[in-house]
Design an enzyme around this catalytic site. Sequence first.
Site, PDB file in Angstrom:
ATOM      1  N   GLY A 134       0.782  -1.239   0.000  1.00  0.00           N
ATOM      2  CA  GLY A 134       0.000   0.000   0.000  1.00  0.00           C
ATOM      3  C   GLY A 134       0.807   1.279   0.000  1.00  0.00           C
ATOM      4  N   LYS A 190      -7.166   6.348  11.049  1.00  0.00           N
ATOM      5  CA  LYS A 190      -8.540   6.215  11.558  1.00  0.00           C
ATOM      6  C   LYS A 190      -8.456   6.155  13.077  1.00  0.00           C
ATOM      7  CE  LYS A 190     -10.271   3.433   7.701  1.00  0.00           C
ATOM      8  NZ  LYS A 190     -10.679   2.062   7.314  1.00  0.00           N
ATOM      9  N   ASP A 242      -4.931   1.908  11.148  1.00  0.00           N
ATOM     10  CA  ASP A 242      -6.314   1.563  11.494  1.00  0.00           C
ATOM     11  C   ASP A 242      -6.338   1.164  12.971  1.00  0.00           C
ATOM     12  OD1 ASP A 242      -8.977   0.872  11.232  1.00  0.00           O
ATOM     13  OD2 ASP A 242      -8.644  -0.911  10.060  1.00  0.00           O
ATOM     14  N   PHE A 252     -14.127   2.083   4.777  1.00  0.00           N
ATOM     15  CA  PHE A 252     -13.131   1.375   3.991  1.00  0.00           C
ATOM     16  C   PHE A 252     -12.850   2.164   2.714  1.00  0.00           C
ATOM     17  CE2 PHE A 252     -11.438  -1.759   1.072  1.00  0.00           C
ATOM     18  CZ  PHE A 252     -10.481  -2.365   1.877  1.00  0.00           C
ATOM     19  N   ASP A 276       0.619   3.524   4.649  1.00  0.00           N
ATOM     20  CA  ASP A 276      -0.524   4.085   3.933  1.00  0.00           C
ATOM     21  C   ASP A 276      -1.637   4.470   4.892  1.00  0.00           C
ATOM     22  OD1 ASP A 276      -0.989   1.445   4.596  1.00  0.00           O
ATOM     23  OD2 ASP A 276      -1.635   0.807   2.608  1.00  0.00           O
ATOM     24  N   ASP A 302      -5.944  -0.880  -1.659  1.00  0.00           N
ATOM     25  CA  ASP A 302      -6.646  -1.783  -2.565  1.00  0.00           C
ATOM     26  C   ASP A 302      -7.931  -2.349  -1.979  1.00  0.00           C
ATOM     27  OD1 ASP A 302      -5.363  -3.525  -0.613  1.00  0.00           O
ATOM     28  OD2 ASP A 302      -5.896  -5.166  -1.949  1.00  0.00           O
ATOM     29  N   ARG A 352      -5.476   0.410  -6.589  1.00  0.00           N
ATOM     30  CA  ARG A 352      -4.279   1.055  -6.018  1.00  0.00           C
ATOM     31  C   ARG A 352      -3.830   2.227  -6.873  1.00  0.00           C
ATOM     32  NH1 ARG A 352      -2.112  -2.306  -1.970  1.00  0.00           N
ATOM     33  NH2 ARG A 352      -2.323  -4.533  -2.293  1.00  0.00           N
TER      34      ARG A 352
HETATM   35  P1  5GP Z   1      -4.099  -2.115  11.308  1.00  0.00           P
HETATM   36  O1  5GP Z   1      -3.204  -3.198  11.838  1.00  0.00           O
HETATM   37  O2  5GP Z   1      -3.662  -0.715  11.659  1.00  0.00           O
HETATM   38  O3  5GP Z   1      -5.518  -2.344  11.693  1.00  0.00           O
HETATM   39  O4  5GP Z   1      -4.129  -2.345   9.750  1.00  0.00           O
HETATM   40  C1  5GP Z   1      -3.500  -1.566   8.835  1.00  0.00           C
HETATM   41  C2  5GP Z   1      -3.652  -2.199   7.480  1.00  0.00           C
HETATM   42  O5  5GP Z   1      -5.019  -2.565   7.226  1.00  0.00           O
HETATM   43  C3  5GP Z   1      -3.304  -1.204   6.410  1.00  0.00           C
HETATM   44  O6  5GP Z   1      -1.920  -1.214   6.121  1.00  0.00           O
HETATM   45  C4  5GP Z   1      -4.176  -1.674   5.265  1.00  0.00           C
HETATM   46  O7  5GP Z   1      -3.519  -2.708   4.560  1.00  0.00           O
HETATM   47  C5  5GP Z   1      -5.407  -2.259   5.927  1.00  0.00           C
HETATM   48  N1  5GP Z   1      -6.519  -1.263   5.968  1.00  0.00           N
HETATM   49  C6  5GP Z   1      -7.037  -0.670   7.077  1.00  0.00           C
HETATM   50  N2  5GP Z   1      -8.030   0.182   6.744  1.00  0.00           N
HETATM   51  C7  5GP Z   1      -8.130   0.140   5.389  1.00  0.00           C
HETATM   52  C8  5GP Z   1      -8.980   0.823   4.436  1.00  0.00           C
HETATM   53  O8  5GP Z   1      -9.857   1.659   4.733  1.00  0.00           O
HETATM   54  N3  5GP Z   1      -8.772   0.527   3.123  1.00  0.00           N
HETATM   55  C9  5GP Z   1      -7.839  -0.376   2.706  1.00  0.00           C
HETATM   56  N4  5GP Z   1      -7.739  -0.594   1.401  1.00  0.00           N
HETATM   57  N5  5GP Z   1      -7.021  -1.038   3.576  1.00  0.00           N
HETATM   58  C10 5GP Z   1      -7.169  -0.775   4.900  1.00  0.00           C
END
Ligand code: 5GP
Length: 181
Positions: free
Chosen positions: A43, A130, A102, A151, A99, A158, A164
């Site tokens: 990403g 977020k 979350d 999302f 990128d 993606d 992407r």
């Molecule tokens: P975390 O471990 O912080 O929950 O996850 C981060 C990863 O989840 C990001 O690097 C991404 O790959 C995926 N992700 C989280 N939210 C989104 C979103 O809104 N859109 C997309 N495409 N991927 C997301």
Amino acid sequence: MDADIDRIVLTEEQIQGRIRELGEAISRDYGDEPVLLIAVLRGAALFVADLSRAISSPVEIDFMAVSSYGSSTKSSGVVRIIKDLDESIEGRHVLVVEDILDTGLTLKYLLKNLSSRSPASLEVCTLLSKEGKRRVPITCKYVGFEIPDEFVVGYGLDFVERYRNLPYIGVLRSQVHAEHP
Ligand code: 5GP
């Protein structure tokens, strides 16, 4: 606009404008010190390409690939390193380029792993955050945009490996999600 996109959240101009500001802040902070940008594949590949060109400090770039166990849209916090760095980071100023932040679970694992390799400093730059979804506290020095819990795709992000290449960030039509349950 791509036919699968319901709504644009951040335009290309907004993204590129903010990247210029992030680049200026990073250049001010690091000055003439070399900084190693570690981008998390896949990403962050697009973001690091633009961000690196907005930084005037000496920059090196390396990549890591991680996979999160569990479904593609939910983070489990259990992370496997699929591609490790090519070089040692001992004694170097490291800036992890993400990128989207979350839950923070992926990054928490990554930062713990990287800090055990004794970098001179370790900071994070994420394009999107977020805040509402955070499950673990993460100190992120550079944040592009705070976005609500939706999302999003585009600019590196993606949905089943597509979208992407969109120059903007947007929300998919619900129909597209339904076609790939
Ligand atoms: P975390 O471990 O912080 O929950 O996850 C981060 C990863 O989840 C990001 O690097 C991404 O790959 C995926 N992700 C989280 N939210 C989104 C979103 O809104 N859109 C997309 N495409 N991927 C997301």
